[in-house]
Design a protein around this motif. Structure first.
Motif, PDB file in Angstrom:
ATOM      1  N   PRO A 156       0.813  -1.209   0.000  1.00  0.00           N
ATOM      2  CA  PRO A 156       0.000   0.000   0.000  1.00  0.00           C
ATOM      3  C   PRO A 156       0.855   1.272   0.000  1.00  0.00           C
ATOM      4  CG  PRO A 156       0.062  -0.965   2.189  1.00  0.00           C
ATOM      5  CD  PRO A 156       0.773  -1.918   1.283  1.00  0.00           C
ATOM      6  N   ALA A 157       0.274   2.351  -0.493  1.00  0.00           N
ATOM      7  CA  ALA A 157       0.958   3.644  -0.428  1.00  0.00           C
ATOM      8  C   ALA A 157       0.966   4.115   1.026  1.00  0.00           C
ATOM      9  CB  ALA A 157       0.228   4.655  -1.294  1.00  0.00           C
ATOM     10  N   LEU A 158       1.961   4.921   1.370  1.00  0.00           N
ATOM     11  CA  LEU A 158       1.992   5.526   2.713  1.00  0.00           C
ATOM     12  C   LEU A 158       1.269   6.861   2.658  1.00  0.00           C
ATOM     13  CD1 LEU A 158       3.047   5.757   5.666  1.00  0.00           C
ATOM     14  CD2 LEU A 158       5.075   6.875   4.714  1.00  0.00           C
ATOM     15  N   GLN A 159       0.274   7.013   3.515  1.00  0.00           N
ATOM     16  CA  GLN A 159      -0.462   8.284   3.548  1.00  0.00           C
ATOM     17  C   GLN A 159      -0.312   8.923   4.913  1.00  0.00           C
ATOM     18  OE1 GLN A 159      -4.541   7.872   2.121  1.00  0.00           O
ATOM     19  NE2 GLN A 159      -3.651   8.551   0.182  1.00  0.00           N
ATOM     20  N   LEU A 160       0.110  10.184   4.904  1.00  0.00           N
ATOM     21  CA  LEU A 160       0.246  10.923   6.159  1.00  0.00           C
ATOM     22  C   LEU A 160      -0.704  12.104   6.142  1.00  0.00           C
ATOM     23  CD1 LEU A 160       4.166  10.995   6.399  1.00  0.00           C
ATOM     24  CD2 LEU A 160       2.591   9.334   7.412  1.00  0.00           C
ATOM     25  N   GLU A 186      17.917   9.551   2.644  1.00  0.00           N
ATOM     26  CA  GLU A 186      18.048  10.093   1.284  1.00  0.00           C
ATOM     27  C   GLU A 186      16.899  11.066   1.014  1.00  0.00           C
ATOM     28  OE1 GLU A 186      20.449   9.373  -0.947  1.00  0.00           O
ATOM     29  OE2 GLU A 186      21.387   8.124   0.607  1.00  0.00           O
ATOM     30  N   PRO A 187      17.203  12.225   0.390  1.00  0.00           N
ATOM     31  CA  PRO A 187      16.127  13.152   0.035  1.00  0.00           C
ATOM     32  C   PRO A 187      15.072  12.444  -0.810  1.00  0.00           C
ATOM     33  CG  PRO A 187      18.261  14.137  -0.390  1.00  0.00           C
ATOM     34  CD  PRO A 187      18.520  12.721   0.000  1.00  0.00           C
ATOM     35  N   LEU A 188      13.827  12.709  -0.517  1.00  0.00           N
ATOM     36  CA  LEU A 188      12.740  12.035  -1.221  1.00  0.00           C
ATOM     37  C   LEU A 188      12.031  13.055  -2.096  1.00  0.00           C
ATOM     38  CD1 LEU A 188      11.162   9.235  -1.177  1.00  0.00           C
ATOM     39  CD2 LEU A 188       9.535  10.456   0.247  1.00  0.00           C
ATOM     40  N   MET A 189      11.904  12.736  -3.381  1.00  0.00           N
ATOM     41  CA  MET A 189      11.271  13.665  -4.313  1.00  0.00           C
ATOM     42  C   MET A 189       9.938  13.133  -4.793  1.00  0.00           C
ATOM     43  SD  MET A 189      13.386  16.035  -4.444  1.00  0.00           S
ATOM     44  CE  MET A 189      15.058  16.317  -3.939  1.00  0.00           C
ATOM     45  N   ASN A 190       9.831  11.813  -4.749  1.00  0.00           N
ATOM     46  CA  ASN A 190       8.684  11.186  -5.365  1.00  0.00           C
ATOM     47  C   ASN A 190       7.508  11.041  -4.378  1.00  0.00           C
ATOM     48  OD1 ASN A 190       7.151  10.033  -7.247  1.00  0.00           O
ATOM     49  ND2 ASN A 190       8.252   8.070  -7.320  1.00  0.00           N
ATOM     50  N   TYR A 191       6.777  12.130  -4.201  1.00  0.00           N
ATOM     51  CA  TYR A 191       5.608  12.094  -3.298  1.00  0.00           C
ATOM     52  C   TYR A 191       4.559  13.038  -3.842  1.00  0.00           C
ATOM     53  CZ  TYR A 191       7.520  16.524  -1.591  1.00  0.00           C
ATOM     54  OH  TYR A 191       7.986  17.805  -1.501  1.00  0.00           O
ATOM     55  N   GLN A 192       3.319  12.854  -3.345  1.00  0.00           N
ATOM     56  CA  GLN A 192       2.234  13.753  -3.725  1.00  0.00           C
ATOM     57  C   GLN A 192       1.793  14.519  -2.495  1.00  0.00           C
ATOM     58  OE1 GLN A 192      -0.781  11.257  -5.392  1.00  0.00           O
ATOM     59  NE2 GLN A 192      -0.287  12.003  -7.425  1.00  0.00           N
ATOM     60  N   HIS A 193       1.510  15.776  -2.673  1.00  0.00           N
ATOM     61  CA  HIS A 193       1.172  16.605  -1.530  1.00  0.00           C
ATOM     62  C   HIS A 193      -0.051  17.457  -1.854  1.00  0.00           C
ATOM     63  CE1 HIS A 193       2.561  20.066   1.339  1.00  0.00           C
ATOM     64  NE2 HIS A 193       1.463  19.471   1.730  1.00  0.00           N
ATOM     65  N   SER A 194      -1.182  17.088  -1.290  1.00  0.00           N
ATOM     66  CA  SER A 194      -2.364  17.949  -1.395  1.00  0.00           C
ATOM     67  C   SER A 194      -2.484  18.694  -0.073  1.00  0.00           C
ATOM     68  CB  SER A 194      -3.599  17.094  -1.654  1.00  0.00           C
ATOM     69  OG  SER A 194      -3.898  16.356  -0.487  1.00  0.00           O
ATOM     70  N   ILE A 251       3.096   8.853  -0.289  1.00  0.00           N
ATOM     71  CA  ILE A 251       4.341   8.317  -0.844  1.00  0.00           C
ATOM     72  C   ILE A 251       3.989   6.936  -1.389  1.00  0.00           C
ATOM     73  CG2 ILE A 251       6.751   7.708  -0.357  1.00  0.00           C
ATOM     74  CD1 ILE A 251       6.535   9.597   2.101  1.00  0.00           C
ATOM     75  N   ALA A 252       4.134   6.800  -2.708  1.00  0.00           N
ATOM     76  CA  ALA A 252       3.607   5.601  -3.365  1.00  0.00           C
ATOM     77  C   ALA A 252       4.330   4.327  -2.943  1.00  0.00           C
ATOM     78  CB  ALA A 252       3.666   5.759  -4.881  1.00  0.00           C
ATOM     79  N   GLU A 253       5.661   4.427  -2.804  1.00  0.00           N
ATOM     80  CA  GLU A 253       6.423   3.215  -2.511  1.00  0.00           C
ATOM     81  C   GLU A 253       7.357   3.422  -1.340  1.00  0.00           C
ATOM     82  OE1 GLU A 253       8.242   0.568  -5.695  1.00  0.00           O
ATOM     83  OE2 GLU A 253       7.268   2.204  -6.810  1.00  0.00           O
ATOM     84  N   VAL A 254       7.240   2.537  -0.359  1.00  0.00           N
ATOM     85  CA  VAL A 254       8.165   2.569   0.777  1.00  0.00           C
ATOM     86  C   VAL A 254       8.525   1.126   1.114  1.00  0.00           C
ATOM     87  CG1 VAL A 254       7.367   4.745   1.805  1.00  0.00           C
ATOM     88  CG2 VAL A 254       6.204   2.615   2.391  1.00  0.00           C
ATOM     89  N   PRO A 255       9.690   0.931   1.747  1.00  0.00           N
ATOM     90  CA  PRO A 255      10.066  -0.437   2.142  1.00  0.00           C
ATOM     91  C   PRO A 255       9.205  -0.962   3.300  1.00  0.00           C
ATOM     92  CG  PRO A 255      11.925   1.119   2.326  1.00  0.00           C
ATOM     93  CD  PRO A 255      10.720   1.924   2.063  1.00  0.00           C
TER      94      PRO A 255
END
Ligand code: TRP
Ligand code: ZN
Length: 874
Positions: free
Chosen positions: A53-57, A73-81, A87-91
């Motif tokens: 699942p995607a991580l939603q905060l 590591e700096p994270l660029m690949n996220y969506q922010h409304s 964050i679509a993919e996390v370990p």
């Protein structure tokens, strides 16, 4: 918010996809911008069966996202409304660092991190934490927290958070820091932080098992002399919870902080309670008896949450009553044990019957466990709190004290460290007691106040007495039709002398299990036709009717062995007379009253064996709000006129007695807020209130003397109310001026000064309220001020608020529109009286709906205000 706010549903509950194991926070507090660095150790939730699942905060648009790092590591690949960070993919297991920028100094909603009189503080329940950092802000995500606070040392010498202080030190530029560590896992809503120039008192408490705990209460220096009563109350509450529930405190330190800007009463943050000053500060010169008792009750309430709320918390916000209903029940029992049980019960039932019953009959009605909401802040209601407490009380009544204790032990043991549901609570009670509570569970899912219609029959020859009970429940928004409730109906039967007849097992009181829509209960060997004493101690939150004659009610006032029901018989008698008078008033008939009430009151005043507090309660007529709640259509003018008429009749008839009892209850002893002294003052001030209705110079003088000679706020304030609400214009202005002069530096006393004026039933109070809004003492950003002036006018001054020209409604709409931008929670609460528009005559209905529509059309509404207005107009 550009789209219409959406409701969320209990039936959609899903376990969280990710859990937080550890939350590290670093706050760099500053005047312009505060930086929050959050480091979250997160893992996939093994109980969640979604594939990757995607991580939603959760977040909030008042917060700026500065940077985001995943595993360093700096994270660029996220969506922010506005409100969600995805964050679509996390370990499976990872560390997330989030840096946010916030402006507490501009936070007027008082949710999240904000400033109160120059000090930083937080309010995270229910969803305030998401205004501090991005987080899975839901109560079933529990983590251990470590918090470092950095701030200017001179301005903010005291830095507090949950748990134990583990490190402190000095930094550059005059800054310092303190690190706090909380070993107990908790949801984000229990997080707290305070930074300011605070003073404190400190005491030690040794728990039953011999651990020493440091107790500290913090306030601004000027209030240091008002903290001892809260400290004493805290110790009493700690001891009581050990004795009655076997619950001990768990950390080495317990802190309370008093803040003046606060949306509610107080907050149970782990190890660091934050209190509205109104619920913690107390001393005789500035604090009324009622406020002393509130401090005792709220201090205990928040302390009790450490077990019922913190150690065992809620799975989701639909379960709010799990902690609130249970904790209100616990604090009510504590107050009953500390003071007078019957007085406490009368007060709680009065609140329930006026305000909760009204809520249950209006457009915002909801079950104790709501099924849906738009804004959870709107569900911190009388239904969740007070009716929720009644539901727990009914379990206590059905099980008896021993089995109830077995049940609570099992509940705490089984669910310690978990986030659970109201059903888990009931299950523990069932498992421990062996009682079947399946039908009882309907109290959690069905809204509305059940009606019980009781009748009886007696057969002299066989000695058989029968009670016939029919239950029903009106439709509410969530359901048209209701299934029968399981209702514990406590009763007694009185013989002709007023003695309790022996019932089953020789008991004089019995709890009947009402489970059917219609049910008959049979009693054998009853020697005479009894007078039934029904719903003793108010054993269930229902409206009960039985065709009592006036003589029977007078008989019960004199003889019922149940103190609550003696009071209730007097209320019923007075209510009946007043409802008949309202009909007379509306028909233009002359108002006349039957002497039975006067005679009954005279007998109560003459009976020196009675508790003076109960005499005062018995002689207090049902409020205008209570009569309005009972009416099909409330005629506020008629109700007010009739109540004033009856007060005058009673004052004239009982004047000598009121004078005598007034004198008998004056005391030279130094002030003490114990139950007995409070009882005497309450009776004395009730007598004064009746005498003042006579509008005589000598009684005015009595009130003025009391005001000037008082060594305590209760007596001074009672006298002030009487003078201000009477027609003596000159004395009124003089006293108000004097009172303000004297107390202008005491914020809480100034609130009283505002309220006394806002609740004045005399004409042109609205004009006065508008003037007072311009007074330097008023500040619309301070919720206590808004409550003291605006909410008191709208909710506690029915004749003026409901003025036929609609001026009160327009005023409220104006204020709600203003507050909607500043503080949505307060705006939404202020609206409550407007939600009741269906109660009034067609002209008022039109005016009230118009005012609601005006709010609706005023622009972008907060979720809070939108929910109340849209449901009211639906
Ligand atoms: N949990 C608090 C209590 O003891 C309620 C509370 C305090 C609250 N502040 C709040 C709820 C702000 C919502 C918003 O009852
Ligand atoms: Zn609470």
């Amino acid at each position: 918010m550009s789209e219409q706010p959406q409701a969320i549903y209990l039936k959609d509950y899903q376990v969280p996809a990710y859990l937080v194991e550890r939350t590290e926070l670093r706050f760099e507090l500053a005047e312009e911008q505060t930086t929050v660095i959050a480091t979250l150790q997160m893992i996939r939730n093994p109980d969640c069966n979604q594939q990757a699942p995607a991580l939603q905060l959760h977040g909030h648009d008042s917060m700026v996202l500065q940077s985001l790092q995943l595993d360093g590591e700096p994270l660029m690949n996220y969506q922010h409304s506005d409100e969600l960070l995805t964050i679509a993919e996390v370990p499976e297991r990872f560390s997330l660092q989030i840096v946010t920028l916030i402006e507490p100094q501009n936070n007027t909603a008082l949710e999240g991190l904000y400033k109160s009189d120059g000090m930083f503080c937080t309010q995270c329940e229910a969803e305030g934490f998401r205004r501090i950092t991005f987080y899975p802000d839901r109560p079933d995500v529990m983590a251990v927290f470590r918090t470092t606070i950095v701030a200017d040392k001179a301005k903010y010498p005291v830095l507090l958070s949950n748990g134990n202080p583990v490190e402190r030190g000095e930094l550059d530029d005059g800054r310092h820091f303190v690190t706090w560590d909380d070993p107990f896992k908790k949801p984000a809503y229990l997080f707290a932080l305070v930074a300011g120039d605070l003073q404190h008192i400190e005491e030690r408490y040794t728990t039953a098992s011999g651990r020493e705990v440091i107790l500290q209460i913090f306030a601004e220096a000027k209030d240091l002399n008002k903290l001892q009563y809260a400290m004493d109350s805290l110790k009493n509450a700690m001891r009581w919870d050990e004795q009655v529930y076997g619950r001990e405190y768990d950390l080495d330190i317990y802190m309370i902080v008093a803040v003046d800007f606060f949306n509610m009463g107080a907050m149970e943050n782990k190890g660091l309670n934050i209190f509205n000053t109104s619920c913690v500060l107390a001393n005789p010169e500035t604090t009324t008896d009622a406020a002393f008792q509130r401090v005792e009750g709220v201090v205990a309430h928040e302390y009790f949450h450490n077990w019922s709320g913190n150690r065992v918390t809620c799975r989701d916000w639909f379960q709010l009553s799990l902690k609130e209903g249970f904790t209100v029940f616990r604090d009510a029992e504590f107050s009953a044990d500390m003071n007078s049980r019957t007085v406490k019960r009368v007060e709680d039932v009065t609140l329930l019957r006026t305000a909760q019953f009204a809520e249950d009959a209006g457009p915002m009605a909801h079950p104790v466990r709501p099924e849906s909401f738009i804004e959870i802040s709107n569900f911190y209601t009388l239904t969740v709190y007070e009716k929720g407490a009644e539901v727990v009380r009914m379990i206590h009544t059905l099980l008896g004290p021993e089995l109830f204790r077995k049940g609570s032990d099992l509940y705490f043991e089984r669910h310690d460290g978990q986030a659970v549901t109201t059903d888990d609570f009931v299950q523990a009670m069932e498992d421990a007691s062996g009682r079947d509570l399946s039908q009882f569970r309907r109290w959690y899912s069905q809204a509305g106040t059940p009606r019980l219609a009781v009748s009886d029959s007696y057969d002299e020859a066989s000695g058989r007495y029968q009670l016939h009970v029919k239950q029903s429940c009106p439709a509410t928004p969530e359901a048209e039709r209701k299934l029968p409730f399981h209702i514990p109906l406590a009763i007694g039967l009185l013989d002709g002398e007023g003695n309790d007849l022996p019932l089953t097992d020789g008991q004089t009181s019995q709890v009947l299990d009402l489970t059917e829509a219609e049910q008959t209960f049979t009693f054998e060997d009853i020697p005479v036709r009894p007078v039934p004493s029904l719903l003793r101690g108010f054993s269930a939150p229902v409206k009960l009717s039985y065709p009592y004659s006036r003589e029977q009610l007078v008989f019960l006032i004199r003889h019922d062995s149940d103190g609550f029901n003696r009071w209730d018989a007097a209320q019923t008698l007075a209510t009946e007379l007043m409802e008949a008078l309202v009909a007379d008033y509306q028909a233009g008939r002359e108002l006349q009253i039957d002497s039975c009430l006067v005679d009954a009151f005279a007998a109560v005043l003459d009976d020196s064996s009675l508790d003076p507090a109960m005499v005062a309660k018995t002689l207090s007529l049902p409020s205008e709000a209570y009569l309005a709640e009972r009416a099909e259509q409330a005629d506020v003018e008629a109700i007010h006129a009739v109540r004033e008429f009856l007060r005058l009749v009673l004052a004239k008839a009982l004047r000598e007695r009121f004078e005598r009892v007034y004198r008998a209850n004056c005391s030279d002893a130094p002030y003490s807020p114990d139950a007995e002294s409070i009882a005497r003052r309450s009776l004395k001030n009730l007598c004064l209130a009746y005498l003042m209705t006579l509008q005589q110079q000598n009684y005015l003088q009595l009130a003025l003397d009391q005001y000037h000679q008082a060594d305590n706020m209760s007596d001074a304030q009672s006298a002030l109310v009487q003078v201000v609400h009477s027609g003596f214009d000159e004395a009124r202005e003089q006293l108000l001026g004097d009172f303000y002069q004297r107390w202008q530096k005491e914020t809480l006393v100034v609130n009283q000064w505002l309220s006394v004026q806002a609740s004045n039933p005399q004409p042109d109070t609205l004009g006065r309220v508008r003037q007072l809004m311009e007074h330097p003492a008023f500040d619309i950003r301070n919720p206590n001020r808004v409550r003291a002036l605006l909410a008191v006018f709208c909710a506690q001054n029915p004749v003026n608020f409901h003025a036929g020209d609609g001026s009160g409604y327009r005023f409220l709409a104006e204020q709600v529109i203003r507050l909607n931008e500043l503080n949505p929670q307060i705006a939404s609460r202020l609206l409550t009286p407007m939600t009741r528009w269906r109660k009034f005559d067609p002209q008022r209905q039109t005016l009230m709906k118009g005012a609601l529509q005006q709010v609706m059309d005023s622009g972008e509404l907060s979720r809070d205000v939108y929910e109340v207005v849209s449901k009211s107009l639906a």
